[in-house]
Design an enzyme around this catalytic site. Structure first.
Site, PDB file in Angstrom:
ATOM      1  CE1 TYR A   1      11.795  34.114  38.553  1.00  0.00           C
ATOM      2  CE2 TYR A   1      11.015  33.627  40.650  1.00  0.00           C
ATOM      3  CZ  TYR A   1      10.889  33.971  39.456  1.00  0.00           C
ATOM      4  OH  TYR A   1       9.614  34.594  39.146  1.00  0.00           O
TER       5      TYR A   1
ATOM      6  CD  GLU B   1      12.472  46.819  29.464  1.00  0.00           C
ATOM      7  OE1 GLU B   1      11.800  47.328  29.964  1.00  0.00           O
ATOM      8  OE2 GLU B   1      13.711  46.261  29.737  1.00  0.00           O
TER       9      GLU B   1
ATOM     10  CG  LEU C   1      14.953  51.859  20.810  1.00  0.00           C
ATOM     11  CD1 LEU C   1      16.078  50.806  20.452  1.00  0.00           C
ATOM     12  CD2 LEU C   1      15.120  53.184  20.921  1.00  0.00           C
TER      13      LEU C   1
END
Length: 528
Positions: free
Chosen positions: A448, A256, A259
């Site tokens: 979901y 995300e 890094l």
């Protein structure tokens, strides 16, 4: 087409006034007494935005924008709470600059500059995060830049022998597909955000595609990744598989932007499908439908689509009167009748029924659809626009997803539904909870959930946040994952911190310190 600065997609594709009125009338029947007064978005130029604290160096100034609306557009993602806050003109955190690199060398230069000055960098992707992943929701005195890679959108190379393509990270879904089409290939990765999300964003968030089984997470399609970090660039070797220690790609997948910045990747591609099959199966007994889906998932048939919608979800989005299973198969190699026939046989063994026979096509361009499955697919693509229209009418319309093993599904479904319903009761907001399976595996489904509730204008963000906490706790108690494919972002951090092992968190912190020693990359994502 013009992207909406505050909501989903393009302004041209947003619901028309008449469509919005019809939608509101339908919701009014479902939730009588709901206040469905329409509220218009504010003029973005009238929203106060702090002066930029950052001045780009001359060598990078041509890549940078401090335009008022540009900064606002990069200050939020596309979750319900993002859309509502934009409608209310609430922007507590706005990037100081939007930077659009045109090459990997530009990315490296931006990271060098920001590291030297201590400026935070938030990779933006396509801006479709629904978990606070692109919002600069943190204090950073030196300033924040939003890094938008959409100028880097080329398919650089196609290896037809190995069926792989080297693609720049800023490519939107339609862009990369159009560039692969002349070669006869497809990436075959279609998240709901396909039109507006990027390859780099998919990799950074471990995104899930539309297909229900087989290679469906972006993880399955990555052959090699190149990433630029504040300490330099790293690129994994192209291999079909390897047992040589922990995978460098797995370190970057799901990171995300904490890094490094993904700049390009070799992706596994395939021939465009020619044969397709589609069917819609109805189940009056929802539990029997779940058992049918589990049997199909464990059969080895590998349907491309195996979406199970409960009765409420099917009624709202497909006009059906019972739970339905949307089944689909596709192939570039062979006709599909035996696969579909066996899947339908399994459904009938569990009490399922078809109102019309399966539909088969053998054209590379025609998609096999029928009945409720066609209605559901159209609704699926329009859902974000409908969400925006309802959010402007004080409705709480949001989703959350998870995954669990089959043996835990019944308890998870009951616990999550009860938690959401109790939260709505305590808030005094009438609503319904729906459930569908987006993906299914031999060992478990990915449920979901949808929440449709009549909220109070000006308070719907806070009302949703309370519901979200309740369902997050319920998912954690049931040993589900806090996210199957929406990523962690800032919104899921409390539950992600509890889901992962502490020693893994310490190891991840070590990687962060090595790759981003000053801590400029997306502060608060994955780690403190």
């Amino acid at each position: 087409m013009g992207r909406s600065w505050w909501g989903w997609g393009t302004t041209e594709d947003a619901l028309s006034s008449s469509e919005a009125e019809v939608l509101a009338a339908n919701v009014g029947q479902l939730l009588p007494g709901a206040d469905l007064t329409a509220h218009e978005p504010p003029d973005p130029r009238a929203i106060a935005v702090p002066a930029s604290r950052v001045e780009a160096p001359v060598t990078l100034a041509h890549l940078c924008s401090d335009d008022h609306v540009d900064r606002l557009s990069h200050a939020h993602g596309q979750a319900f709470r993002d859309v509502v806050r934009a409608l209310l003109g609430r922007f507590d955190h706005v990037p100081d600059l939007v930077v659009r690199p045109r090459s990997e060398a530009d990315v490296a230069a931006v990271l060098d500059w920001c590291t030297d000055r201590g400026i935070a960098v938030v990779p933006f992707g396509g801006g479709t995060s629904v978990v606070g992943g692109v919002e600069p929701r943190f204090a950073h005195d030196a300033g924040v830049v939003s890094l938008d890679l959409r100028e880097m959108s080329r398919v650089l190379e196609v290896d037809a022998t190995s069926q792989a393509a080297l693609i720049e990270a800023g490519a939107l879904g339609p862009e990369l597909e159009e560039q692969l089409r002349p070669y006869g290939y497809t990436l075959r990765f279609y998240p709901q955000s396909f039109e507006f999300s990027t390859l780099g964003g998919w990799i950074a968030t471990r995104a899930g595609g539309h297909f229900a089984t087989g290679p469906t997470h972006i993880d399955d399609l990555v052959e090699s990744v190149r990433t630029v970090t504040p300490r330099g660039a790293m690129e994994s070797r192209r291999l079909p598989g390897s047992g040589a220690g922990p995978s460098p790609d797995r370190l970057i997948l799901g990171s995300e932007g904490a890094l490094g910045v993904v700049t390009r990747a070799w992706m596994r591609i395939r021939e465009r499908p020619r044969w397709r099959a589609a069917a819609t199966v109805s189940f009056t007994d929802e539990n029997a439908g779940v058992r049918a889906v589990r049997t199909i998932a464990q059969s080895g048939l590998q349907p491309a689509n195996c979406r199970f919608l409960d009765a409420v979800e099917a009624a709202i989005n497909a006009g059906a009167s019972s739970a339905i299973l949307v089944l689909g198969f596709e192939s570039a190699d062979h006709p599909l009748e035996p696969w579909m026939e066996r899947a339908v046989e399994i459904c009938r063994d569990h009490g399922g029924s078809l109102t019309e026979p399966p539909r088969y096509t053998d054209s590379a361009d025609e998609v096999a659809r029928s009945g409720a499955s066609d209605a559901w697919r159209s609704a699926f693509l329009r859902m974000p626009y409908q969400r925006d229209a309802l959010a402007a009418r004080s409705m709480i319309v949001e989703t959350f997803e998870t995954a669990c093993t089959w043996d835990r599904y019944d308890d998870l479904r009951a616990g999550v539904t009860a938690a959401a319903e109790e939260a709505m009761r305590s808030l005094g907001v009438p609503g319904v909870v729906t459930c569908r399976f987006t993906h299914v595996y031999p060992d478990g489904p990915a449920p979901y959930f949808g929440v449709y509730a009549a909220g109070t204008w000006g308070s719907t963000v806070e009302q949703w946040d309370e519901i979200k906490v309740a369902v997050g706790e319920a998912i954690n108690r049931a040993c589900g994952t806090i996210t199957h494919h929406h990523a962690v972002g800032r919104d899921h951090r409390p539950w992600y911190d509890r889901q992962r092992p502490d020693l893994f968190a310490a190891a991840l912190s070590g990687a962060k310190r090595e790759l981003d020693p000053v801590g400029i990359l997306n502060p608060g994502i994955l780690l403190g």
